[in-house]
Structure formats: structure tokens, C-alpha cells
Scaffold this active site. Structure first.
Site, PDB file in Angstrom:
ATOM      1  N   TYR A 179       3.601  26.970  40.820  1.00  0.00           N
ATOM      2  CA  TYR A 179       3.566  26.720  42.260  1.00  0.00           C
ATOM      3  C   TYR A 179       3.720  25.236  42.603  1.00  0.00           C
ATOM      4  O   TYR A 179       4.139  24.903  43.701  1.00  0.00           O
ATOM      5  CB  TYR A 179       2.230  27.194  42.848  1.00  0.00           C
ATOM      6  CG  TYR A 179       2.179  28.651  43.203  1.00  0.00           C
ATOM      7  CD1 TYR A 179       2.295  29.626  42.223  1.00  0.00           C
ATOM      8  CD2 TYR A 179       1.997  29.062  44.519  1.00  0.00           C
ATOM      9  CE1 TYR A 179       2.224  30.959  42.543  1.00  0.00           C
ATOM     10  CE2 TYR A 179       1.919  30.394  44.853  1.00  0.00           C
ATOM     11  CZ  TYR A 179       2.037  31.344  43.861  1.00  0.00           C
ATOM     12  OH  TYR A 179       1.959  32.678  44.188  1.00  0.00           O
ATOM     13  N   LYS A 229       1.401  33.964  28.473  1.00  0.00           N
ATOM     14  CA  LYS A 229       2.666  34.507  27.972  1.00  0.00           C
ATOM     15  C   LYS A 229       3.047  33.603  26.803  1.00  0.00           C
ATOM     16  O   LYS A 229       4.134  33.007  26.754  1.00  0.00           O
ATOM     17  CB  LYS A 229       3.692  34.501  29.116  1.00  0.00           C
ATOM     18  CG  LYS A 229       4.948  35.283  28.840  1.00  0.00           C
ATOM     19  CD  LYS A 229       4.741  36.786  28.773  1.00  0.00           C
ATOM     20  CE  LYS A 229       6.002  37.435  28.215  1.00  0.00           C
ATOM     21  NZ  LYS A 229       5.811  38.831  27.806  1.00  0.00           N
ATOM     22  N   ASP A 262       1.813  40.542  30.724  1.00  0.00           N
ATOM     23  CA  ASP A 262       2.450  41.847  31.002  1.00  0.00           C
ATOM     24  C   ASP A 262       1.558  42.982  30.496  1.00  0.00           C
ATOM     25  O   ASP A 262       1.344  43.987  31.169  1.00  0.00           O
ATOM     26  CB  ASP A 262       3.870  41.922  30.409  1.00  0.00           C
ATOM     27  CG  ASP A 262       3.966  41.425  28.974  1.00  0.00           C
ATOM     28  OD1 ASP A 262       2.996  40.839  28.457  1.00  0.00           O
ATOM     29  OD2 ASP A 262       5.030  41.643  28.352  1.00  0.00           O
ATOM     30  N   ASP A 286      -1.830  35.430  40.740  1.00  0.00           N
ATOM     31  CA  ASP A 286      -1.349  35.985  42.012  1.00  0.00           C
ATOM     32  C   ASP A 286      -0.966  37.450  41.815  1.00  0.00           C
ATOM     33  O   ASP A 286      -1.350  38.325  42.589  1.00  0.00           O
ATOM     34  CB  ASP A 286      -0.135  35.163  42.483  1.00  0.00           C
ATOM     35  CG  ASP A 286       0.407  35.654  43.811  1.00  0.00           C
ATOM     36  OD1 ASP A 286      -0.402  35.949  44.709  1.00  0.00           O
ATOM     37  OD2 ASP A 286       1.644  35.744  43.948  1.00  0.00           O
ATOM     38  N   ASP A 290      -3.105  41.262  42.997  1.00  0.00           N
ATOM     39  CA  ASP A 290      -2.578  42.361  43.820  1.00  0.00           C
ATOM     40  C   ASP A 290      -2.718  43.696  43.095  1.00  0.00           C
ATOM     41  O   ASP A 290      -2.999  44.722  43.715  1.00  0.00           O
ATOM     42  CB  ASP A 290      -1.103  42.120  44.200  1.00  0.00           C
ATOM     43  CG  ASP A 290      -0.958  41.390  45.535  1.00  0.00           C
ATOM     44  OD1 ASP A 290      -1.788  40.500  45.804  1.00  0.00           O
ATOM     45  OD2 ASP A 290      -0.036  41.720  46.303  1.00  0.00           O
TER      46      ASP A 290
HETATM   47  C1  IPM Z   1      -2.060  34.778  47.756  1.00  0.00           C
HETATM   48  C2  IPM Z   1      -0.733  34.756  48.472  1.00  0.00           C
HETATM   49  C3  IPM Z   1      -0.176  33.340  48.492  1.00  0.00           C
HETATM   50  C4  IPM Z   1       0.019  32.911  47.057  1.00  0.00           C
HETATM   51  C5  IPM Z   1       1.122  33.189  49.309  1.00  0.00           C
HETATM   52  C6  IPM Z   1       0.927  33.592  50.758  1.00  0.00           C
HETATM   53  C7  IPM Z   1       1.696  31.808  49.235  1.00  0.00           C
HETATM   54  O1  IPM Z   1       0.145  35.669  47.889  1.00  0.00           O
HETATM   55  O2  IPM Z   1      -2.951  34.007  48.155  1.00  0.00           O
HETATM   56  O3  IPM Z   1      -2.203  35.564  46.817  1.00  0.00           O
HETATM   57  O4  IPM Z   1       1.051  33.229  46.448  1.00  0.00           O
HETATM   58  O5  IPM Z   1      -0.865  32.249  46.540  1.00  0.00           O
HETATM   59 MG    MG Z   2      -0.757  36.938  46.447  1.00  0.00          MG
END
Ligand code: IPM
Ligand code: MG
Length: 398
Positions: A179, A229, A262, A286, A290
Site C-alpha cells: 500500500y 508468501k 493462499d 485486507d 473480508d
Molecule cells: C479496508 C478497506 C481499505 C483498505 C480501502 C477502502 C482502501 O478495504 O479497510 O479493509 O484496503 O485498507
Molecule cells: Mg478491505
């Protein structure tokens, strides 16, 4: 015990420009240390984009009710950022917003992002404001707890028996890696345009996030999975080596396992209960979080805390959900649980954090469900953002 880095205990002492001043607030065992509690809490609220203002409204009510109930002198002020700021003719992170954050004890932040910028380059997108905030305050440790609420065990796409009892803390490195590393940007050569991002980690960056993970594990079930990785990427080979050295030198009492990211994704859905703490580089964290969200039933259930050298920031993991903006149906619970994390980590009031978690669980026990977590089961009451907020408030009062 609070996680306080000192230069002395850092493996790569001297190379970390932020050495020594990070304060990770409290973990569970600090419940008995009332002297650390803050009686005043000044919060900078950034409602954000999309459903942000709707869920923030519900979260502020809970934040205020908790302050009254637990005698915290709470003050808060709101300021725009991201698309909401651009729509006012301001930059994505206006100076006044940044100043409000600097002058506060904590930042409570809604989701950023707007489909009008879907095709814009990253540097011009409203979400950039969030990355700047994280970097400005050097918030390198992003804590994302993944723990299904009992009432929602049947809301997850994963079977109940797989997730019942799962309790995971994802510790995501937040201000380095893919990032933020240089070089980055758009370039052109004889073959045409190309884009570049760089994955780079210094050992001291791995060290400081590794310590957060090990310290957290000591307060939990004493196990850390480090996702990398290392079979393909040098930066994460160094990540693996550094984690191992840190473990051997200072945290040999904690079980450390290295796992390819992975495989970690696959294991998270196959056997989620095996995990306690997962530590991961920025980009991997990240993605993992999710996936983790689905263990709780919905991305609308996941709070997060970003801690480091400066003012801590608290935000839900989910995005701005443009498809349901203004319909009053967004799930405010991730934002409300985020307020709980703020009381725990910024105000050092885990008692208030726990009360908010319990109030959310109680509202769900009563059957209240927003659309994202409703499954049409008997006893469910389909409600919107406002009613769900009110159900939590009622439980907090009771
Ligand atoms: C998160 C989000 C952010 C990230 C985006 C909105 C930039 O996906 O906080 O998980 O990738 O960190
Ligand atoms: Mg995210």
C-alpha cells in the site's frame, strides 16, 4: 498488560523512527487496572461516504448512551472527509478535519468510497484520505476481531458446526507493504503504459507488528499464525525470518506457525476454529479480513481498531455500500461494535466495550435483523438501521 514498545526490547532497535511511543491501550487483563481508565474522551467523528452518515448516527447514539451509563465525559465533533468532503468543494482530507483528529483522543471513522470515482487512479480516489490518516498517525497495527455472535451462527454461509466457537484476531500491518512502498505510480516505456506498486518491508516494521500479535496472543490462546508468501516473494521471506527470530528471542512461550497466505484463505473457510491470532502484511490482511467477515455472517458485523504512534482510529471493516444508501436498511452493528473497540482501546475502558458487545448480542438474541443478516428464520424481526440502533440502546439501558 499494555503493549508498549521500547527501544531496548526491539530486535532492530534504532531503526524505527517511531520507537517507544506506541500505546496499545488495554487488553482483557487490564479490566482490573482502573487507574489507567480515562474519564474524559474527545472523539473526532468522520461519518464518511455512502451509508456512513446513517450508521454513524446510530453509533453516536450508542456512544453517548454508554458515556452516560459509565460516567465518561464524552465530547465529539464531526468533520467531513473523502467524497463527502469533495462534494463540499474541499480536498478529500481537509486541513480542518485533520486538525480535529489531532486534537482528539480517538477518531471514529465511517466507510470511505464513492462509485463516481470508480475509474479514477488510486491517488485521486476518496478512499485515499483513509490511507493518509492511517499513515499520518503511523497506525501500523490494525486489529480486526472475528467472532461470530451466537444468535448469528446460522447467518454465515459456513455451517454452524464449523464456526461455532471460532474466535480469531486478525492483526493487519497497516502502514507499509504494497500500500505504501515506493516506487509506485504510472509510467511509460517502449511497450506502453504500466503501473507499479512495490512490496517492501524492513525488519523493524515486521518486528513491531509481530510484537502486537504475540502480545495479543498471550492474552488469548497463545497461538500466532503468520501469513506470508515466502515461497514466492523476498519481502515476505524476510517477514517470515523476522517473525521467527522475534518469536525465538522474546516469545518462545507462544506457538508460532507460518502459513502461506493462499493456504491461510483456504484454511479460514475450511477450519476457522484452528486460528487464534493471525498476523499478516497489509495487503494480505485486507483480503483475509473480508474472508473472516463471512465467519460472522456479514461484512456488516466486523469492527476494527487501528493503533500505533498517534491518535488511534476506529472504523468498521465494510465499505460505503452505495447500492443501499439512503434506504435506511444498512446494518449499523459493525460501526456500533467499533465504538466498543474505541472505549476499550482509546479510553482504556474494556468494561464499556464489553457492555456494548453484550448489548449488540442481546439485540440479536431478541431477533432483530437487518437485511444483510436476516435469513427468514422463525423469530427474526427484519428492521432498518434506526430500529437496530434502538434495539442496542434498549439492551444497553436494560
Ligand atoms: C479496508 C478497506 C481499505 C483498505 C480501502 C477502502 C482502501 O478495504 O479497510 O479493509 O484496503 O485498507
Ligand atoms: Mg478491505
Amino acid at each position: 498488560m499494555s503493549i508498549r514498545r521500547t527501544r531496548e526490547d526491539s530486535l532492530s532497535a534504532g531503526s524505527d523512527p517511531f520507537g517507544g511511543d506506541a500505546d496499545f491501550g488495554v487488553w482483557a487483563d487490564q479490566k482490573d487496572k482502573p487507574e489507567q481508565r480515562m474519564t474524559e474522551l474527545k472523539v473526532a467523528v468522520i461519518p464518511g461516504d455512502g451509508i456512513g452518515p446513517e450508521i454513524t448516527k446510530a453509533a453516536i447514539q450508542v456512544m453517548e448512551a454508554a458515556a452516560r451509563k459509565f460516567d465518561v465525559k464524552l465530547t465529539h465533533d464531526s468533520a467531513p472527509a473523502a467524497a463527502a468532503a469533495v462534494d463540499l468543494g474541499l480536498p478529500p482530507l481537509p486541513d480542518a478535519t485533520l486538525k480535529l483528529c489531532r486534537d482528539s483522543h480517538a477518531i471514529l471513522c465511517g466507510p470511505f468510497g464513492d462509485p463516481r470515482w470508480d475509474n479514477a487512479p488510486p491517488a485521486d480516489r476518496p478512499e485515499r484520505a483513509k490511507l493518509i490518516l492511517r499513515k499520518t498517525f503511523e497506525l501500523y497495527a490494525n486489529l480486526r476481531p472475528v467472532k461470530p455472535v451466537p444468535a448469528l451462527l446460522d447467518s454465515s454461509p459456513l455451517r454452524r458446526e464449523l464456526i461455532e466457537g471460532a474466535d480469531i484476531l486478525i492483526v493487519r500491518e497497516l502502514v507499509g507493504g504494497l500500500y505504501f512502498s515506493e516506487p509506485r505510480g504510472y509510467f511509460e516505456d517502449e511497450k506502453g503504459r504500466y503501473g507499479v506498486n512495490t512490496l517492501k518491508y524492513h525488519a523493524w516494521e515486521v518486528d513491531r507488528i509481530g510484537k502486537v500479535a504475540f502480545e495479543a496472543a498471550r492474552q488469548r490462546r497463545n497461538s500466532v499464525y503468520s501469513a506470508d508468501k515466502a515461497n514466492a516473494l523476498e519481502a515476505t521471506q524476510l517477514w517470515r525470518e523476522t517473525m521467527q527470530k522475534l518469536h525465538d528471542k522474546q516469545y518462545a512461550d507462544v506457538t508460532l506457525k507460518h502459513v502461506f497466505v493462499d493456504n491461510c484463505c483456504m484454511q479460514l473457510v475450511a477450519v476457522p476454529k484452528q486460528f487464534d491470532v493471525i498476523v499478516a502484511p497489509n495487503m494480505f490482511g485486507d483480503i483475509l479480513s473480508d474472508i473472516g467477515a463471512q465467519i460472522t455472517g456479514s461484512l456488516g458485523m466486523l469492527p476494527s481498531a487501528s493503533l500505533g504512534a498517534g491518535v488511534p482510529l476506529f472504523e468498521p471493516v465494510h465499505g460505503s455500500a452505495p447500492d443501499i444508501v439512503g434506504k435506511g436498511k444498512a446494518n449499523p452493528l459493525a460501526m456500533i461494535l467499533t465504538v466498543g473497540m474505541m472505549y476499550t482501546h482509546a479510553a482504556k475502558r474494556p468494561d464499556v466495550g464489553t457492555a456494548i458487545d453484550d448489548a449488540v448480542a442481546a439485540a440479536l438474541d431478541k431477533g432483530y435483523r437487518t437485511a444483510d443478516i436476516a435469513r427468514g428464520n422463525e423469530g427474526e424481526k427484519l428492521v432498518g438501521t434506526r430500529e437496530m440502533g434502538e434495539a442496542v440502546l434498549a439492551a444497553l439501558a436494560g
